[in-house]
Design a protein around this motif. Structure first.
Motif, PDB file in Angstrom:
ATOM      1  N   VAL A  25     -11.720 -35.770  14.633  1.00  0.00           N
ATOM      2  CA  VAL A  25     -12.918 -34.996  15.027  1.00  0.00           C
ATOM      3  C   VAL A  25     -12.633 -33.663  13.877  1.00  0.00           C
ATOM      4  O   VAL A  25     -14.304 -33.271  13.156  1.00  0.00           O
ATOM      5  N   SER A  26     -11.494 -33.539  13.134  1.00  0.00           N
ATOM      6  CA  SER A  26     -11.368 -33.148  12.128  1.00  0.00           C
ATOM      7  C   SER A  26     -12.360 -33.834  10.817  1.00  0.00           C
ATOM      8  O   SER A  26     -12.041 -32.617   9.558  1.00  0.00           O
ATOM      9  N   ALA A  27     -12.039 -35.135  10.589  1.00  0.00           N
ATOM     10  CA  ALA A  27     -12.224 -35.334   9.644  1.00  0.00           C
ATOM     11  C   ALA A  27     -13.913 -35.385   9.268  1.00  0.00           C
ATOM     12  O   ALA A  27     -13.935 -35.213   7.840  1.00  0.00           O
ATOM     13  N   PRO A  28     -14.522 -35.238   9.736  1.00  0.00           N
ATOM     14  CA  PRO A  28     -16.083 -35.065   9.114  1.00  0.00           C
ATOM     15  C   PRO A  28     -15.913 -33.269   8.051  1.00  0.00           C
ATOM     16  O   PRO A  28     -16.566 -33.322   7.714  1.00  0.00           O
ATOM     17  N   LEU A  29     -15.220 -32.958   8.618  1.00  0.00           N
ATOM     18  CA  LEU A  29     -14.937 -31.290   7.542  1.00  0.00           C
ATOM     19  C   LEU A  29     -14.484 -32.174   6.302  1.00  0.00           C
ATOM     20  O   LEU A  29     -15.361 -31.663   5.347  1.00  0.00           O
ATOM     21  N   CYS A  30     -13.698 -32.780   6.419  1.00  0.00           N
ATOM     22  CA  CYS A  30     -13.492 -33.112   5.639  1.00  0.00           C
ATOM     23  C   CYS A  30     -14.564 -34.447   3.845  1.00  0.00           C
ATOM     24  O   CYS A  30     -14.589 -34.111   3.209  1.00  0.00           O
ATOM     25  N   ARG A  31     -15.260 -34.440   4.853  1.00  0.00           N
ATOM     26  CA  ARG A  31     -16.414 -36.002   4.502  1.00  0.00           C
ATOM     27  C   ARG A  31     -17.304 -34.861   3.430  1.00  0.00           C
ATOM     28  O   ARG A  31     -18.197 -35.327   2.164  1.00  0.00           O
ATOM     29  N   TYR A  32     -17.926 -33.754   4.031  1.00  0.00           N
ATOM     30  CA  TYR A  32     -18.522 -32.799   3.383  1.00  0.00           C
ATOM     31  C   TYR A  32     -18.150 -32.619   2.279  1.00  0.00           C
ATOM     32  O   TYR A  32     -19.102 -31.564   0.985  1.00  0.00           O
ATOM     33  N   PHE A  33     -16.674 -32.120   1.746  1.00  0.00           N
ATOM     34  CA  PHE A  33     -16.358 -32.289  -0.138  1.00  0.00           C
ATOM     35  C   PHE A  33     -16.512 -33.149  -0.913  1.00  0.00           C
ATOM     36  O   PHE A  33     -16.547 -32.786  -1.812  1.00  0.00           O
ATOM     37  N   ILE A  44     -12.144 -25.374  -4.279  1.00  0.00           N
ATOM     38  CA  ILE A  44     -12.003 -24.604  -2.668  1.00  0.00           C
ATOM     39  C   ILE A  44     -10.891 -24.893  -2.173  1.00  0.00           C
ATOM     40  O   ILE A  44      -9.830 -24.199  -1.053  1.00  0.00           O
ATOM     41  N   PHE A  45      -9.723 -26.218  -2.716  1.00  0.00           N
ATOM     42  CA  PHE A  45      -8.240 -26.559  -2.067  1.00  0.00           C
ATOM     43  C   PHE A  45      -7.545 -26.221  -2.590  1.00  0.00           C
ATOM     44  O   PHE A  45      -6.316 -26.610  -2.606  1.00  0.00           O
ATOM     45  N   HIS A  46      -7.714 -25.273  -3.908  1.00  0.00           N
ATOM     46  CA  HIS A  46      -7.134 -25.348  -4.953  1.00  0.00           C
ATOM     47  C   HIS A  46      -5.367 -24.189  -3.742  1.00  0.00           C
ATOM     48  O   HIS A  46      -5.789 -23.462  -3.407  1.00  0.00           O
ATOM     49  N   GLY A  47      -4.297 -24.568  -4.375  1.00  0.00           N
ATOM     50  CA  GLY A  47      -3.257 -23.722  -2.905  1.00  0.00           C
ATOM     51  C   GLY A  47      -3.386 -23.798  -1.824  1.00  0.00           C
ATOM     52  O   GLY A  47      -2.331 -23.766  -1.136  1.00  0.00           O
ATOM     53  N   LEU A  48      -4.057 -25.243  -1.824  1.00  0.00           N
ATOM     54  CA  LEU A  48      -3.478 -26.134  -0.199  1.00  0.00           C
ATOM     55  C   LEU A  48      -2.929 -27.448  -0.261  1.00  0.00           C
ATOM     56  O   LEU A  48      -3.312 -28.173  -0.241  1.00  0.00           O
ATOM     57  N   PRO A  49      -2.089 -27.678  -0.934  1.00  0.00           N
ATOM     58  CA  PRO A  49      -1.588 -28.927  -0.509  1.00  0.00           C
ATOM     59  C   PRO A  49      -1.596 -30.207   0.336  1.00  0.00           C
ATOM     60  O   PRO A  49      -1.781 -30.576   0.484  1.00  0.00           O
ATOM     61  N   ARG A  50      -1.365 -29.507   0.675  1.00  0.00           N
ATOM     62  CA  ARG A  50      -1.073 -30.056   2.543  1.00  0.00           C
ATOM     63  C   ARG A  50      -2.632 -30.569   2.884  1.00  0.00           C
ATOM     64  O   ARG A  50      -2.668 -32.283   3.287  1.00  0.00           O
ATOM     65  N   MET A  51      -4.018 -29.924   2.634  1.00  0.00           N
ATOM     66  CA  MET A  51      -5.328 -29.793   2.937  1.00  0.00           C
ATOM     67  C   MET A  51      -5.697 -30.503   2.415  1.00  0.00           C
ATOM     68  O   MET A  51      -6.587 -32.081   2.225  1.00  0.00           O
ATOM     69  N   SER A  52      -5.238 -31.018   0.929  1.00  0.00           N
ATOM     70  CA  SER A  52      -5.682 -31.921  -0.587  1.00  0.00           C
ATOM     71  C   SER A  52      -4.736 -33.426   0.219  1.00  0.00           C
ATOM     72  O   SER A  52      -5.744 -34.610  -0.317  1.00  0.00           O
ATOM     73  N   ARG A  53      -3.550 -33.289   0.036  1.00  0.00           N
ATOM     74  CA  ARG A  53      -2.572 -34.534   1.191  1.00  0.00           C
ATOM     75  C   ARG A  53      -3.480 -35.720   2.298  1.00  0.00           C
ATOM     76  O   ARG A  53      -3.431 -36.534   2.268  1.00  0.00           O
ATOM     77  N   TRP A  54      -3.946 -34.238   3.072  1.00  0.00           N
ATOM     78  CA  TRP A  54      -4.832 -34.911   4.180  1.00  0.00           C
ATOM     79  C   TRP A  54      -6.503 -35.615   3.639  1.00  0.00           C
ATOM     80  O   TRP A  54      -6.305 -36.677   4.765  1.00  0.00           O
ATOM     81  N   ARG A  55      -6.332 -34.355   2.630  1.00  0.00           N
ATOM     82  CA  ARG A  55      -7.770 -35.086   2.564  1.00  0.00           C
ATOM     83  C   ARG A  55      -7.705 -36.971   1.815  1.00  0.00           C
ATOM     84  O   ARG A  55      -8.936 -38.066   2.099  1.00  0.00           O
ATOM     85  N   GLU A  56      -6.661 -37.013   0.948  1.00  0.00           N
ATOM     86  CA  GLU A  56      -6.370 -38.441   0.430  1.00  0.00           C
ATOM     87  C   GLU A  56      -5.607 -39.555   1.333  1.00  0.00           C
ATOM     88  O   GLU A  56      -6.449 -40.413   1.294  1.00  0.00           O
ATOM     89  N   ALA A  57      -4.951 -38.455   2.615  1.00  0.00           N
ATOM     90  CA  ALA A  57      -5.156 -39.627   3.318  1.00  0.00           C
ATOM     91  C   ALA A  57      -5.803 -40.530   4.078  1.00  0.00           C
ATOM     92  O   ALA A  57      -6.189 -41.755   4.542  1.00  0.00           O
ATOM     93  N   LEU A  58      -6.889 -39.561   4.873  1.00  0.00           N
ATOM     94  CA  LEU A  58      -7.932 -39.647   5.644  1.00  0.00           C
ATOM     95  C   LEU A  58      -8.770 -41.016   4.498  1.00  0.00           C
ATOM     96  O   LEU A  58      -8.890 -41.485   4.803  1.00  0.00           O
TER      97      LEU A  58
END
Length: 89
Positions: A25-33, A44-58
Motif C-alpha cells: 500500500v505504501s509502495a506507490p509513494l516511493c514510485r513518485y520519486f 528529500i531523502f537526506h538524513g533518512l537512511p531507512r527510507m532510502s533502504r526501503w526504496r532500494e528494497a522495493l
C-alpha cells in the motif's frame, strides 16, 4: 517522511523483514520519486537512511518493477509539466 523513517526500524520493510500489505500500500509513494531529478530526490531523502533502504528494497523486487510500464517516467514527467508542478524539471 520522518514518521515513516521511524516505522521502518531495522528491517528493510515496514514492521518486519518480509514484504507485507503495508508495504504494498505504501509502495506507490516511493514510485513518485523515481522519475524526479536525482539531485532533488537526494535532498528529500537526506538524513533518512531507512527510507532510502526501503526504496532500494522495493526497487529490487521484480513485482514492484512490473507495476508500471516502461513509459512511466516520461508519462509522469509529462503529467507534472502539464500541471506546472515545481518538480516538473
Amino acid at each position: 517522511m520522518e514518521k515513516l523513517e521511524g516505522a521502518l526500524e531495522q528491517w528493510p520493510y515496514f514492521f518486519e523483514s518480509v514484504f507485507s500489505l503495508v508495504n504494498a500500500v505504501s509502495a506507490p509513494l516511493c514510485r513518485y520519486f523515481d522519475p524526479i531529478n536525482p539531485a532533488v530526490t537526494q535532498l528529500i531523502f537526506h538524513g533518512l537512511p531507512r527510507m532510502s533502504r526501503w526504496r532500494e528494497a522495493l526497487a529490487s523486487r521484480e513485482s514492484f518493477a512490473a507495476t508500471v510500464g516502461q513509459d512511466y517516467p516520461a508519462s509522469f514527467k509529462q503529467h507534472l509539466a502539464e500541471r506546472q508542478a515545481i518538480l516538473a524539471d
